[in-house]
Design a protein around this motif. Structure first.
Motif, short mmCIF file in Angstrom:
data_model
loop_
_atom_site.label_atom_id
_atom_site.label_comp_id
_atom_site.label_asym_id
_atom_site.label_seq_id
_atom_site.Cartn_x
_atom_site.Cartn_y
_atom_site.Cartn_z
N UNK A 291 2.17 0.17 -71.40
CA UNK A 291 2.10 -0.76 -70.42
C UNK A 291 0.60 -1.72 -70.44
N UNK A 292 1.08 -2.93 -70.17
CA UNK A 292 -0.14 -3.97 -70.02
C UNK A 292 -0.37 -4.14 -68.42
N UNK A 293 -1.17 -3.68 -67.98
CA UNK A 293 -1.79 -3.94 -66.59
C UNK A 293 -2.64 -5.08 -66.60
N UNK A 294 -2.39 -6.04 -65.77
CA UNK A 294 -3.04 -7.23 -65.60
C UNK A 294 -3.43 -7.70 -64.11
N UNK A 295 -4.28 -8.12 -63.91
CA UNK A 295 -4.73 -8.71 -62.79
C UNK A 295 -4.41 -10.22 -62.38
N UNK A 296 -3.81 -10.64 -61.49
CA UNK A 296 -3.48 -11.84 -61.02
C UNK A 296 -4.60 -12.56 -60.11
N UNK A 297 -5.03 -13.79 -60.53
CA UNK A 297 -5.74 -14.54 -60.04
C UNK A 297 -5.56 -15.04 -58.80
N UNK A 298 -6.18 -14.73 -57.68
CA UNK A 298 -5.82 -15.41 -56.31
C UNK A 298 -6.31 -16.56 -56.01
N UNK A 299 -6.82 -17.29 -57.20
CA UNK A 299 -7.17 -18.71 -57.33
C UNK A 299 -6.21 -19.66 -58.06
N UNK A 300 -5.13 -19.03 -58.42
CA UNK A 300 -4.17 -19.95 -59.16
C UNK A 300 -2.79 -19.67 -58.39
N UNK A 301 -1.99 -20.67 -58.39
CA UNK A 301 -0.85 -20.64 -57.75
C UNK A 301 0.09 -19.39 -58.37
N UNK A 302 0.91 -18.71 -57.72
CA UNK A 302 1.77 -17.48 -58.12
C UNK A 302 2.83 -18.29 -58.51
N UNK A 303 2.98 -18.95 -59.76
CA UNK A 303 4.45 -19.52 -60.25
C UNK A 303 4.94 -18.82 -61.06
N UNK A 304 6.14 -19.28 -61.32
CA UNK A 304 7.06 -18.92 -62.64
C UNK A 304 6.27 -18.90 -63.81
N UNK A 305 5.76 -20.07 -63.97
CA UNK A 305 4.86 -20.46 -65.33
C UNK A 305 3.70 -19.30 -65.55
N UNK A 306 2.90 -19.00 -64.52
CA UNK A 306 1.94 -18.13 -64.54
C UNK A 306 2.33 -16.70 -65.00
N UNK A 307 3.59 -16.12 -64.40
CA UNK A 307 3.94 -15.06 -64.55
C UNK A 307 4.52 -14.98 -65.82
N UNK A 308 5.25 -16.31 -66.38
CA UNK A 308 5.72 -16.11 -67.81
C UNK A 308 4.82 -16.17 -68.82
N UNK A 309 3.61 -16.75 -68.69
CA UNK A 309 2.63 -16.73 -69.39
C UNK A 309 2.09 -15.09 -69.65
N UNK A 310 1.80 -14.49 -68.46
CA UNK A 310 1.58 -13.04 -68.49
C UNK A 310 2.53 -12.16 -69.28
N UNK A 311 3.75 -12.57 -68.87
CA UNK A 311 4.77 -11.73 -69.84
C UNK A 311 4.66 -12.11 -71.31
N UNK A 312 4.39 -13.32 -71.53
CA UNK A 312 4.17 -13.59 -73.09
C UNK A 312 3.03 -12.72 -73.71
N UNK A 313 1.84 -12.70 -72.83
CA UNK A 313 0.80 -11.74 -73.48
C UNK A 313 1.35 -10.33 -73.71
#
Length: 799
Positions: A291-313
Motif C-alpha cells: 500500500x502507498x499511504x499519501x497525505x492529501x494537502x489541505x491547500x489544494x482542491x480535492x479534485x478528481x485530477x488530484x486523486x487521479x495523480x495520486x493514483x498514478x503515483x
C-alpha cells in the motif's frame, strides 16, 4: 501597461449632482456585471466619493479595466481600494463581491505578507513588476489554497506624476504549474525506480522523490508485504509512523477502505496535511502486494485530477515492483508531455498525441479527433471493431474539445496503464485549448494585417515600386510589420515601412492605427519628419505601450528629389549599380512611442535615374544565421548583384530567408527612379520571363494613364513580339532580348531586339500569324541590324 495611464488630463470629470459623467456612464454600462455594480455602488462610505469627482487617472484605469477581457484587478489610493472586472471574478471566488472598493489588506489578509511588498514596491519606485508563475496562498473557496499567477503590476500615475494606484493584469497558471510539477514528479519517480533491485531500495527511492514534492504529497509511506505476507515499511517521507501504524493499515486494507486518520499513521503530521490519508494499493501480477499511504494537502482542491495523480503515483510504484515495467511508460509519458507542450497548432497537437499514445500503452491503433481534425496512428495487427478505451479531451473548464480512442491487442490480457492515458488526455485537452486560442488570434491578426497592406501599388511615371511580404513560419502569432505606398498631388510618391513591437492581434491592430494615422498626416501636407512627430505624439496620448520603428520617404520623379525621416528603423539601402550604401548611417530619431516629446527631422537628397532604394523590416537581417553586422553586410552584397527589374532585386535579397523557418515576419519594399517617358528592359531568352515584361509594361502604361483598350492591345502586341524574338532567331550571339518602350506625343513606340537572324517564313507557321496579329494592333516594321533582328511597333493612343 503604461506608467502614464492617467497622465492625459489633470482635472476631474464633472457632471450634475447625482449624475455620472458620460464617459463613466458609458464605461459602467459596457462593463458587464462589475460595471453595473460600480454604477450602483454606495460611494458615500468610501474615501473616493462620487465617481463624478474621481481623478481622470482613476477614470481612465477603471475604463480600461472594464473594457478588457483579461483578468484585471487594480488597487487605488493609500488604502489600496480594490477594483476588478468580470474576467477577474473567478480568481477571487467567494470574496466576490465583498472586496469591491474595500481595502486590500482586509480581504487579502491571508496573502498580504506577499502581496503588500509587491504593491508597495510599485508605488514607491514607479516601476512595473512582472513575474511568471508567482505563488500565492489565497482563501477563495473556504480554505487556504496554493495558487500560481503570471502577473504584471503597473503604476497608475496621477496628474502630479506620483503613483496613485497599481494596475494588475493577471493570468492564473495554477493548473499548468501543478500539472507540470506533477509530471516532473512522475518523471523523476520513473527515473529513480528504473534500476532498483530490492523492496527497501524501491521504497527508499520512491520516498526520496515524493519528499521533494511535499506541496502535492505532504507525506508518504510505501508499505510492502514481505515473504510472511506482513506489511513492512519500505520507505517514508514527511514524518515517522507510530508502532501501531501497521495494524491500522492492515485493518483498513482488509475492509477495502481507501482512507485512514492521519493521526493513526504519523506521530507528528505536517501542518499542510489534511485529516485523512489516502490508502492506495500497490499491485503486481494482479495481486495486492502493499500500500502507498499519501497525505492529501489541505491547500489544494480535492479534485478528481488530484486523486487521479495520486493514483498514478501508486500505479507507477506497483509497476516498479513488476520489474520496472512502469519506468518505460513514465518515460514515454514524460516524452509525450514535452512533445505535446511544444506543439503549437491543433494538427500538430493531435499528431504528436496520437504517436505518443500508441507507444504509451502498446496499443494496436489510436484515433484522436478534435473538431474537423482527425489523426490516426496504427502499429499494425488485429484490432476489434470497438475501441478498448475512449477518453474525452476537455479544456480547463471541462468543455469537450475532442476524443481519444485506443484499441488494445485482442490477446493482451493485462490492463494497460489507463491512468497514464487519462493524464495524457488531460494534457492534450489543455494544449488543444491553447492551440485553438492561438489559431483564433492568428486568424484575426492575419486577416487584419493583410487587410491593411496595400492590395496593389500605385503607378507613377518615373518611379517603379515593388514589394513582398513573408509571414513568419515558426510562430502561430503574426507580427506588426507593414508597408504603404501612395501618391500625393499626382506627382509625389510616398513610401512607408514600419514594424510594431510585439505579436498577435494587438500588434496587428496597432499597426493598422499607425498606418492610417500616418497616411492622414501625409495627405494633410505634412512632411515626413513632422508626420512622424505627430504620430509619436498620437501614440503617447493613447496611454498604450505601442512602440514601432518607421521610415517615411517622399520621392518626386520629375526632379529626383527625396525627403525622408526615420523613427529608429533599420537604414534602407541606396543602390547605384554595384555600389550599395546605407541611406543613413545612424538612427535619425527614436522609435515611435519611445520618447514622448521626440521631434523628427526631414532629410533631403536626390535619387538619379536608375538609382534604387531598398526598404526592409528587421526580420530580413535578424533571421540570418549571422550577427547583425554580418547579416547587413551580406544583404548589401546581395543587393549589389545584377537585377534587371525590382522584382529580381527583391527575389535575390529574400532568397536567403524564404526557404528557412522564420520567427519574425519580413516586409520588403523597393523603389527605382526611372525615365518618365521611356524604359528599357533586357531579358533572358526564356518564355517564362515574359510575365516580367508584361508587368513592367503594364506599370509603365498605367502610370501614363493609357486607357484599357490601348493597354490590352499594346500588352498583347509587345508580348507577342518579344515571344517571337525568343523563339525564332537562328544562332543568336547571346541568349537575351532587349525591349525599349517610349511614349511621346501620345504615341507609343516599342522596339524588340534579338542577336540572331530569323528563319524564312513559309507563310503557314505560327510566326506568320503572330506578325499579322501585331500588325493588326499597330504599325509594324521588321529589319536587320548589324547585331540581329529589330521589330518596331508604333501605335497612336486613343484620346
Amino acid at each position: 501597461m503604461s506608467s502614464a495611464l492617467g497622465g492625459a488630463g489633470a482635472g476631474r470629470l464633472r457632471a450634475a449632482d447625482g449624475e455620472l459623467p458620460p464617459p463613466l456612464a458609458a464605461m459602467f454600462a459596457d462593463g458587464g456585471e462589475m460595471g453595473r455594480r460600480l454604477a450602483t455602488f454606495d460611494w458615500s462610505g468610501t474615501p473616493l466619493g462620487h465617481p463624478r469627482d474621481w481623478p481622470a487617472a482613476l477614470v481612465g484605469a477603471v475604463g480600461m479595466m472594464l473594457a478588457s477581457s483579461a483578468q484585471i484587478v487594480m488597487f487605488w489610493g493609500d488604502e489600496q481600494l480594490a477594483f476588478y472586472n468580470d474576467a477577474y471574478r473567478p480568481t477571487i471566488g467567494g470574496k466576490h463581491p465583498d472586496v469591491l472598493c474595500r481595502p486590500a489588506r482586509t480581504h487579502w489578509a491571508e496573502t498580504w505578507d506577499v502581496l503588500a511588498p509587491l504593491l508597495e514596491g510599485v508605488r514607491r519606485t514607479g516601476r512595473s513588476y512582472h513575474a511568471e508563475d508567482h505563488p500565492f496562498l489565497i482563501d477563495r473557496h473556504g480554505f487556504l489554497e496554493q495558487t500560481y499567477f503570471t502577473v504584471s503590476y503597473d503604476p497608475i500615475r496621477v496628474a502630479d506624476g506620483s503613483v496613485g494606484g497599481v494596475f494588475c493584469i493577471v493570468n492564473e497558471t495554477t493548473g499548468r504549474v501543478l500539472g507540470e510539477r506533477r509530471l516532473r514528479l512522475l518523471a523523476e519517480l520513473g527515473t529513480e525506480l528504473a534500476d532498483v533491485g530490492t523492496a527497501a531500495a524501491l521504497g527508499g527511492a520512491a520516498a526520496t522523490v515524493l519528499d521533494r514534492y511535499r506541496a502535492d504529497v505532504p507525506f508518504a509511506q510505501i508499505w510492502l508485504r514481505d515473504d510472511a505476507k506482513r506489511l513492512t515499511l519500505a520507505g517514508g517521507s514527511g514524518g515517522v509512523p507510530p508502532v501501531t501504524a501497521e495494524a491500522v493499515l492492515d485493518r483498513a486494507l482488509g475492509d477495502s477502505r481507501r482512507s485512514a486518520p492521519v493521526s493513526d499513521l504519523l506521530d507528528t503530521p505536517p501542518a499542510e496535511a489534511g485529516d485523512r490519508a489516502l490508502l492506495l494499493p500497490i499491485t503486481a501480477t494482479n495481486q495486492t502486494v502493499g500500500a502507498l499511504v499519501v497525505g492529501v494537502s489541505d491547500r489544494l482542491p480535492s479534485t478528481e485530477g488530484y486523486h487521479d495523480f495520486l493514483d498514478l503515483v501508486a500505479v507507477q510504484i506497483s509497476r516498479a515492483v513488476e520489474r520496472g515495467q512502469v519506468v518505460r511508460r513514465l518515460r514515454l509519458l514524460a516524452d509525450a508531455a514535452v512533445a505535446v507542450n511544444t506543439a503549437r497548432s491543433t494538427a500538430d497537437v493531435l499528431r504528436v498525441a496520437a504517436r505518443h499514445a500508441l507507444d504509451l500503452v502498446d496499443a494496436v491503433r489510436v484515433l484522436i479527433t478534435a473538431g474537423e481534425h482527425r489523426v490516426e496512428a496504427d502499429a499494425g495487427g488485429d484490432a476489434a471493431a470497438d475501441p478498448s478505451l475512449v477518453l474525452a479531451l476537455a479544456d480547463t473548464g471541462d468543455a469537450p474539445l475532442g476524443e481519444l480512442r485506443v484499441w488494445r491487442p485482442p490477446t493482451d490480457g493485462a490492463r494497460t496503464d489507463d491512468a497514464a492515458l487519462t493524464q495524457l488526455a488531460r494534457l492534450v485537452g489543455v494544449r488543444l485549448e491553447n492551440a485553438q486560442l492561438f489559431e483564433a488570434e492568428h486568424r484575426v491578426a492575419t486577416t487584419l494585417q493583410h487587410s491593411l497592406l496595400p492590395r496593389s501599388l500605385p503607378q507613377l511615371a518615373g518611379a517603379l515600386v515593388a514589394s513582398r511580404y513573408l509571414p513568419g513560419t515558426t510562430d502561430v502569432e503574426v507580427g506588426g510589420d507593414w508597408y504603404d505606398v501612395m501618391v500625393l498631388d499626382e506627382r509625389e510618391l510616398v513610401l512607408v515601412i514600419g514594424d510594431v513591437v510585439g505579436k498577435g492581434v494587438q500588434a496587428a491592430a496597432a499597426m493598422g492605427q499607425l498606418r492610417n494615422a500616418l497616411r492622414a498626416y501625409l495627405l494633410e501636407g505634412y512632411g515626413p519628419g513632422e508626420s512622424l512627430t505627430r504620430l509619436n505624439r498620437l501614440v503617447g496620448s493613447t496611454g498604450h505601450n505601442s512602440f514601432a520603428t518607421v521610415v517615411c520617404l517622399l520621392f518626386h520623379p520629375d526632379t529626383g528629389r527625396v525627403r525622408y525621416a526615420s523613427a529608429g528603423h533599420p537604414s534602407p539601402l541606396l543602390i547605384g549599380g554595384e555600389e550599395v550604401t546605407l541611406l543613413y548611417d545612424r538612427a535619425l530619431g527614436p522609435p515611435v512611442g519611445a520618447v514622448a516629446d521626440a521631434a523628427y527631422r526631414s532629410i533631403e537628397g536626390e535619387l538619379p535615374v536608375g538609382g534604387r532604394i531598398l526598404f526592409y523590416t528587421d526580420g530580413l537581417i535578424e533571421e540570418r544565421q549571422l550577427d547583425l553586422d554580418e547579416a547587413l553586410a551580406q544583404l548589401r552584397a546581395d543587393a549589389a548583384g545584377p537585377s534587371e527589374h525590382l522584382a529580381d532585386l527583391i527575389d535575390t535579397v529574400l532568397g536567403r530567408v524564404e526557404g528557412r523557418p522564420r520567427r519574425d515576419d519580413v516586409a520588403v519594399l523597393a523603389l527605382e527612379a526611372a525615365e518618365p517617358h521611356r524604359f528599357s528592359l533586357r531579358l533572358p531568352a526564356d518564355p517564362t520571363r515574359l510575365s516580367l515584361l508584361r508587368k513592367r509594361l503594364e506599370d509603365f502604361l498605367v502610370a501614363h494613364d493609357v486607357g484599357e483598350t490601348d493597354l490590352f492591345d499594346l500588352t498583347v502586341a509587345i508580348s507577342e513580339a518579344a515571344a517571337n524574338a525568343i523563339e525564332h532567331p537562328v544562332d543568336p550571339a547571346e541568349p537575351t532580348i532587349g525591349v525599349e518602350v517610349a511614349i511621346e506625343d501620345r504615341t507609343v513606340v516599342a522596339t524588340v531586339r534579338d542577336s540572331g537572324r530569323w528563319r524564312e517564313s513559309t507563310g503557314t507557321g505560327f510566326r506568320g500569324r503572330g506578325l499579322a496579329l501585331i500588325r493588326a494592333l499597330g504599325e509594324l516594321s521588321v529589319g536587320r541590324t548589324p547585331t540581329g533582328t529589330e521589330v518596331t511597333l508604333r501605335r497612336r493612343l486613343q484620346e
